[in-house]
Design a protein around this motif. Structure first.
Motif, PDB file in Angstrom:
ATOM      1  N   ASP A  82       0.450  -1.365   0.048  1.00  0.00           N
ATOM      2  CA  ASP A  82      -0.148   0.092  -0.195  1.00  0.00           C
ATOM      3  C   ASP A  82       0.948   0.946  -0.134  1.00  0.00           C
ATOM      4  O   ASP A  82       0.950   1.983   0.690  1.00  0.00           O
ATOM      5  N   PRO A  83       1.090   1.396  -1.504  1.00  0.00           N
ATOM      6  CA  PRO A  83       2.140   2.928  -1.271  1.00  0.00           C
ATOM      7  C   PRO A  83       1.350   4.327  -0.763  1.00  0.00           C
ATOM      8  O   PRO A  83       2.014   5.471  -0.681  1.00  0.00           O
ATOM      9  N   TRP A 156       0.101   5.821  -8.326  1.00  0.00           N
ATOM     10  CA  TRP A 156       2.169   5.558  -6.980  1.00  0.00           C
ATOM     11  C   TRP A 156       2.972   5.816  -7.926  1.00  0.00           C
ATOM     12  O   TRP A 156       3.112   5.089  -8.027  1.00  0.00           O
ATOM     13  N   LYS A 157       3.829   5.954  -7.635  1.00  0.00           N
ATOM     14  CA  LYS A 157       5.581   5.606  -9.147  1.00  0.00           C
ATOM     15  C   LYS A 157       6.334   5.844  -7.880  1.00  0.00           C
ATOM     16  O   LYS A 157       6.433   7.134  -7.467  1.00  0.00           O
ATOM     17  N   ASP A 158       7.592   5.216  -7.382  1.00  0.00           N
ATOM     18  CA  ASP A 158       8.384   5.196  -6.841  1.00  0.00           C
ATOM     19  C   ASP A 158       8.732   6.401  -5.894  1.00  0.00           C
ATOM     20  O   ASP A 158       9.200   7.441  -5.536  1.00  0.00           O
ATOM     21  N   GLU A 162       1.240  10.724  -7.834  1.00  0.00           N
ATOM     22  CA  GLU A 162       1.038  12.239  -9.107  1.00  0.00           C
ATOM     23  C   GLU A 162      -0.798  11.695  -9.095  1.00  0.00           C
ATOM     24  O   GLU A 162      -1.329  10.786  -9.196  1.00  0.00           O
ATOM     25  N   HIS A 163      -1.231  13.262  -9.496  1.00  0.00           N
ATOM     26  CA  HIS A 163      -1.989  13.042  -9.462  1.00  0.00           C
ATOM     27  C   HIS A 163      -2.595  13.915 -11.962  1.00  0.00           C
ATOM     28  O   HIS A 163      -1.962  15.150 -12.331  1.00  0.00           O
ATOM     29  N   ASP A 225       2.539   1.964 -10.212  1.00  0.00           N
ATOM     30  CA  ASP A 225       3.190   1.698 -11.546  1.00  0.00           C
ATOM     31  C   ASP A 225       4.555   1.568 -11.267  1.00  0.00           C
ATOM     32  O   ASP A 225       5.421   2.219 -10.873  1.00  0.00           O
ATOM     33  N   SER A 226       5.263   0.203 -11.277  1.00  0.00           N
ATOM     34  CA  SER A 226       6.455   0.128 -10.659  1.00  0.00           C
ATOM     35  C   SER A 226       7.034  -0.348 -12.446  1.00  0.00           C
ATOM     36  O   SER A 226       8.390  -0.714 -11.941  1.00  0.00           O
TER      37      SER A 226
END
Length: 236
Positions: A82-83, A156-158, A162-163, A225-226
């Motif tokens: 859960d980032p 959610w990435k790294d 981000e919206h 997004d990984s």
């Protein structure tokens, strides 16, 4: 002894992925904890439905959907990822602009000559609203004047959040020397090419093409997004 990691219960029935309905958010779902009692209201989603559903936690959803889309359904516990539970190191606002069946992207070129693209956007400044950041970044990177219609996705990435906002935009792309986009080039890419175009964030690109014809999500879609290899195929 270290605490055992939290696990999500992944179940597949004859219809598809079994998820618990979120009683506090209409149209949202979550994975039951491994070993959770069965007194929660559940439903089953096909792969096509699950790919466009709002499923939490988003990191676990990414893993499960990738495994399902690439190798078939997996019936097993998965790590609870859960980032959204941690404060982001950076918040980014992005502008989704579509005109004449084309979407505005910022094009770049890797060292080996391979092209890749980003959705216009950048970091939210101190005291700035997300809407204002999306409009500002669009103006700085393309020269277009935009106004926000609605938020369509959170990614959610790294360790970033981000919206992404759907914007109406006026004007024409500005002269390159007047733009601030880290050396990129604003380009219009046909919507139907988004699924096969190396766009970052990767898991969002082909969904935008789908939403353009099927309708924009309400509330915003949530994704982890990984993916870093933008040249690789992504169908999850």
């Amino acid at each position: 002894m270290a605490d055992e990691p939290m696990m999500a219960n992944v179940q597949i029935d004859e219809v598809g992925l079994v998820l618990a309905k979120d009683p506090h958010a209409d149209g949202s779902y979550y994975f039951p904890h491994h070993g959770q009692s069965a007194d929660v209201e559940c439903c089953s989603l096909s792969l096509a439905e699950a790919l466009h559903a709002r499923i939490r936690p988003v990191g676990t959803a990414e893993t499960v959907l990738r495994n399902w889309a690439t190798g078939g359904p997996v019936r097993a516990a998965a790590l609870w990822d859960d980032p959204a539970a941690a404060d982001p190191v950076r918040v980014r606002a992005g502008a989704v602009v579509i005109r004449d069946e084309q979407m505005l992207l910022i094009g770049f070129e890797e060292e080996d000559g391979q092209p890749f693209y980003e959705i216009p956007g950048g970091g939210v400044e101190t005291g700035e609203t997300l809407h204002a950041a999306a409009v500002r970044e669009l103006r700085e990177e393309s020269g277009l004047a935009g106004s926000v219609i609605k938020e369509v996705a959170r990614v959610w990435k790294d360790n970033r959040r981000e919206h992404y906002f759907l914007l109406e935009a006026e004007g024409e792309i500005g002269a390159r020397e007047q733009l601030d986009n880290h050396g990129g080039t604003p380009v219009w890419v046909p919507i139907d090419r988004l699924p096969t175009t190396p766009v970052w964030p990767r898991r969002l690109a082909w969904r935008i093409a789908h939403w353009h014809t099927a309708g924009w999500p309400t509330p915003p879609t949530e994704l982890a997004d990984s993916i870093h290899d933008l040249q690789a195929d992504c169908t999850w």
